[in-house]
Motif scaffolding. Structure first.
Motif, mmCIF file in Angstrom:
data_model
loop_
_atom_site.group_PDB
_atom_site.id
_atom_site.type_symbol
_atom_site.label_atom_id
_atom_site.label_comp_id
_atom_site.label_asym_id
_atom_site.label_seq_id
_atom_site.Cartn_x
_atom_site.Cartn_y
_atom_site.Cartn_z
ATOM 1 N N GLU A 1 -19.983 -32.268 -48.709
ATOM 2 C CA GLU A 1 -18.691 -32.697 -48.197
ATOM 3 C C GLU A 1 -18.261 -31.776 -47.058
ATOM 4 O OE1 GLU A 1 -17.164 -35.360 -48.905
ATOM 5 O OE2 GLU A 1 -18.124 -36.009 -50.776
ATOM 6 N N ALA A 2 -17.104 -32.096 -46.474
ATOM 7 C CA ALA A 2 -16.626 -31.371 -45.298
ATOM 8 C C ALA A 2 -16.456 -29.882 -45.576
ATOM 9 C CB ALA A 2 -15.312 -31.974 -44.816
ATOM 10 N N ALA A 3 -15.953 -29.536 -46.773
ATOM 11 C CA ALA A 3 -15.752 -28.123 -47.089
ATOM 12 C C ALA A 3 -17.069 -27.362 -47.068
ATOM 13 C CB ALA A 3 -15.079 -27.975 -48.453
ATOM 14 N N GLU A 4 -18.131 -27.978 -47.559
ATOM 15 C CA GLU A 4 -19.440 -27.319 -47.550
ATOM 16 C C GLU A 4 -19.952 -27.147 -46.120
ATOM 17 O OE1 GLU A 4 -21.879 -29.280 -50.877
ATOM 18 O OE2 GLU A 4 -20.047 -30.458 -50.726
ATOM 19 N N LEU A 5 -19.692 -28.138 -45.297
ATOM 20 C CA LEU A 5 -20.091 -28.046 -43.893
ATOM 21 C C LEU A 5 -19.379 -26.889 -43.218
ATOM 22 C CD1 LEU A 5 -21.918 -29.725 -41.963
ATOM 23 C CD2 LEU A 5 -19.854 -30.977 -41.294
ATOM 24 N N LEU A 6 -18.097 -26.742 -43.460
ATOM 25 C CA LEU A 6 -17.332 -25.645 -42.865
ATOM 26 C C LEU A 6 -17.805 -24.290 -43.400
ATOM 27 C CD1 LEU A 6 -13.800 -27.277 -42.964
ATOM 28 C CD2 LEU A 6 -15.143 -26.777 -40.921
ATOM 29 N N ARG A 7 -18.148 -24.250 -44.682
ATOM 30 C CA ARG A 7 -18.642 -22.981 -45.232
ATOM 31 C C ARG A 7 -19.935 -22.559 -44.557
ATOM 32 N NH1 ARG A 7 -22.299 -21.773 -48.981
ATOM 33 N NH2 ARG A 7 -22.442 -23.896 -49.812
ATOM 34 N N ARG A 8 -20.798 -23.516 -44.265
ATOM 35 C CA ARG A 8 -22.059 -23.181 -43.602
ATOM 36 C C ARG A 8 -21.822 -22.667 -42.185
ATOM 37 N NH1 ARG A 8 -26.679 -25.291 -46.218
ATOM 38 N NH2 ARG A 8 -26.108 -26.345 -48.158
ATOM 39 N N VAL A 9 -20.787 -23.180 -41.544
ATOM 40 C CA VAL A 9 -20.440 -22.652 -40.220
ATOM 41 C C VAL A 9 -19.921 -21.228 -40.350
ATOM 42 C CG1 VAL A 9 -18.910 -22.908 -38.227
ATOM 43 C CG2 VAL A 9 -19.971 -24.928 -39.248
ATOM 44 N N GLU A 10 -19.019 -21.012 -41.284
ATOM 45 C CA GLU A 10 -18.430 -19.683 -41.453
ATOM 46 C C GLU A 10 -19.481 -18.654 -41.884
ATOM 47 O OE1 GLU A 10 -14.170 -18.435 -42.850
ATOM 48 O OE2 GLU A 10 -15.373 -18.903 -44.621
ATOM 49 N N ASP A 11 -20.439 -19.077 -42.728
ATOM 50 C CA ASP A 11 -21.472 -18.161 -43.210
ATOM 51 C C ASP A 11 -22.563 -17.885 -42.189
ATOM 52 O OD1 ASP A 11 -20.121 -18.066 -45.577
ATOM 53 O OD2 ASP A 11 -21.509 -19.338 -46.692
ATOM 54 N N GLY A 12 -22.579 -18.642 -41.093
ATOM 55 C CA GLY A 12 -23.584 -18.414 -40.066
ATOM 56 C C GLY A 12 -24.822 -19.267 -40.195
ATOM 57 N N ASN A 13 -24.867 -20.165 -41.187
ATOM 58 C CA ASN A 13 -26.016 -21.061 -41.296
ATOM 59 C C ASN A 13 -25.999 -22.139 -40.222
ATOM 60 O OD1 ASN A 13 -27.160 -19.891 -43.714
ATOM 61 N ND2 ASN A 13 -25.418 -20.737 -44.804
ATOM 62 N N LEU A 14 -24.803 -22.431 -39.716
ATOM 63 C CA LEU A 14 -24.625 -23.323 -38.572
ATOM 64 C C LEU A 14 -23.709 -22.631 -37.577
ATOM 65 C CD1 LEU A 14 -23.872 -26.696 -40.441
ATOM 66 C CD2 LEU A 14 -25.982 -26.171 -39.184
ATOM 67 N N ASP A 15 -23.868 -22.979 -36.310
ATOM 68 C CA ASP A 15 -22.944 -22.462 -35.297
ATOM 69 C C ASP A 15 -21.708 -23.335 -35.182
ATOM 70 O OD1 ASP A 15 -24.721 -20.386 -34.523
ATOM 71 O OD2 ASP A 15 -25.821 -21.786 -33.239
ATOM 72 N N ALA A 16 -21.889 -24.627 -35.400
ATOM 73 C CA ALA A 16 -20.803 -25.582 -35.195
ATOM 74 C C ALA A 16 -21.003 -26.778 -36.107
ATOM 75 C CB ALA A 16 -20.765 -26.013 -33.727
ATOM 76 N N ALA A 17 -19.962 -27.600 -36.198
ATOM 77 C CA ALA A 17 -20.041 -28.807 -37.007
ATOM 78 C C ALA A 17 -19.161 -29.879 -36.388
ATOM 79 C CB ALA A 17 -19.596 -28.532 -38.447
ATOM 80 N N VAL A 18 -19.533 -31.126 -36.660
ATOM 81 C CA VAL A 18 -18.713 -32.258 -36.242
ATOM 82 C C VAL A 18 -18.203 -32.941 -37.500
ATOM 83 C CG1 VAL A 18 -18.646 -34.453 -34.997
ATOM 84 C CG2 VAL A 18 -20.017 -32.553 -34.105
ATOM 85 N N LEU A 19 -16.891 -33.021 -37.640
ATOM 86 C CA LEU A 19 -16.239 -33.689 -38.754
ATOM 87 C C LEU A 19 -14.980 -34.347 -38.206
ATOM 88 C CD1 LEU A 19 -14.585 -30.945 -41.023
ATOM 89 C CD2 LEU A 19 -15.323 -30.564 -38.697
#
Length: 487
Positions: free
Chosen positions: A185-203
């Motif tokens: 879900e969106a919260a998991e996507l944002l966590r991956r951005v904050e943790d550095g697993n992703l640089d950015a996300a589209v939601l």
């Protein structure tokens, strides 16, 4: 949501209303010309409406007062409109809902993007505008336009509609690539951005606003493309009766202003847990608290709590406003739900004396119901968390803590697990499902800070304006499929 933002959404909905008849004709699948109400008649005959949805903040989850969520409210009211019961199947990810609608059930309601060319389903009139938004990890150079996306690792959710926006963008910019995943879900996507697993996300913009407080390491970037529309999906081939009723119901909701009220309720208060500045807190303590100090002291004597702790909880709940009312109907200085007030014998939630006494007794009740293995301050902090999120979700967080190898009797471990109730990977393993698990963590942190300030003032007997200048600063992958450049 700021008033201009809500007005912007309203403007689009009213525009949709004018286009509804034309739009519906364009959505009818080829060969769909059955005018009968076979589907609607079946719903009325069996006396319940089966809806495929998902356990997520915008759709359906267990809240403080029971089942809640923006689309849950709409589904429930639509079932009432039909005069039938509501049967929910929430065991879906977003990319599974349409397939479930094709094969069984009456309706899909899961923040679905309206896609007229989808085989086997027909969509209702638009309900809500969905604006794709790019967000990025704080600390990176500002991401303000498409050219800034070069070399960034970008993620999105499969089937949510944002993946389609990226594909359309890739047609113009073949070098664009990203990763997409289902089952999160969106919260998991944002966590991956904050943790550095992703640089950015589209939601979607509303998803970011609902979650932004829990992910301070994620920055708003810029909007991507034109807004999409959220709609309900119905199986094609069963006649137009149920579709017509759904559209009539949604039009009435819009025309009466009830839809606007729901939007404001669920998306217009995304900052309610923000820290109130220290000076504002002290001003309220100086001007409001004296009216209720003796009530807090009496409730403390009766319940065994420190009166300053009860006062801190009351401030977190209502800012010591005895007539406070939340968008979901929780009321009074201690913000008791109607069922809780009934169980406690509180017949007037707006009476400060009853509210404070009831809130203290409810906190004591929660603390006493916790397992004996939880002791000391851990027991107090978990009781406060349960006051906010409910005992069931607290027990779910303790279960997750055990799964992760932590100690379910320590608040320091449980508070790390509570936000995981926002992630399907974890809440799917629990009894009570999704919860806005980041909120009780911030809730307890706020109360502890307010309690510390009141204790300091009480101990030193300093004037509030003297304390003003002394206060410390309050500021506190294997699930993805890679979409390569289309070169």
């Amino acid at each position: 949501m700021p008033a201009p933002a809500i007005d912007h959404l309203r403007h689009h909905w009213r525009g949709y209303s004018c286009l509804a008849a034309t739009l519906l004709l364009s959505l009818l699948p080829s060969g769909f010309d059955t005018p009968d109400g076979e589907h609607l008649e079946g719903v009325l005959a069996r006396e319940f409406l089966t809806v495929h949805t998902r356990n997520a903040p915008m759709t359906y989850y267990e809240g403080r007062q029971g089942p809640t969520g923006f689309e849950y409210e709409l589904m429930h009211r639509f079932a009432d409109h039909l005069g039938v019961g509501l049967n929910l199947d929430a065991d879906h990810q977003i990319d599974e809902v349409l397939d479930a609608v094709r094969h069984s059930g009456d309706l899909g309601a899961a923040a679905l993007p309206l896609q007229p060319d989808t085989p086997g389903v027909i969509f209702s009139r638009p309900i809500l505008e969905l604006q794709p938004l790019l967000v990025y990890r704080r600390g990176l150079p500002p991401v303000e336009e498409l050219d800034d996306l070069e070399s960034l690792s970008i993620g999105t959710l499969r089937g949510a509609g944002t993946d389609r926006v990226l594909r359309e963008l890739q047609a113009e910019r073949p070098e664009l690539s990203w990763q997409e995943a289902s089952g999160i879900e969106a919260a998991e996507l944002l966590r991956r951005v904050e943790d550095g697993n992703l640089d950015a996300a589209v939601l979607y913009d509303h998803q970011f606003r609902l979650n932004r407080l829990f992910f301070p390491g994620v920055e708003r970037g810029f909007v991507l493309g034109k807004p999409l529309s959220m709609a309900w999906a119905l199986p094609s081939g069963g006649g137009l009766g149920l579709l017509n009723e759904a559209n009539r119901f949604l039009a009435d909701m819009l025309g009466s202003g009830e839809l606007d009220q729901l939007v404001a309720s669920y998306f217009g208060h995304d900052d309610y847990l923000e820290y109130v500045g220290a000076r504002t807190f002290i001003q309220h303590a100086h001007h409001r608290l004296p009216d209720y100090t003796e009530l807090f002291r009496q409730a403390a004597r009766d319940s065994g709590f420190d009166w300053k702790l009860l006062a801190a909880l009351g401030y977190q709940e209502s800012h010591w406003d005895p007539e406070a009312t939340s968008p979901t109907g929780v009321r009074g200085l201690m913000m008791l739900t109607l069922p809780t007030a009934g169980e406690l014998g509180v017949d007037d939630r707006l009476d400060p004396s009853q509210s404070i006494d009831g809130g203290a007794r409810y906190l004591r009740h929660l603390k006493d119901r916790l397992p004996e293995s939880i002791t000391g301050e851990d027991r107090l902090y978990m009781a406060m968390a349960a006051y906010n999120v409910g005992l069931g979700h607290l027990y779910d967080a303790r279960h997750i803590t055990e799964i992760r190898g932590g100690n379910p009797n320590l608040w320091s471990d449980v508070r790390e697990s509570l936000p995981l109730l926002q992630e399907s990977e974890w809440h799917s393993q629990t009894r009570h499902g999704y919860a806005r698990g980041g909120e009780p963590v911030i809730y307890v942190r706020n109360i502890r800070r307010y309690h510390e300030i009141l204790t300091y003032v009480d101990r030193t007997q300093q004037q509030f304006h003297q304390l003003n200048a002394r206060l410390p600063d309050m500021e506190e992958s294997d699930v993805f499929q890679i979409i390569p450049p289309n070169l």
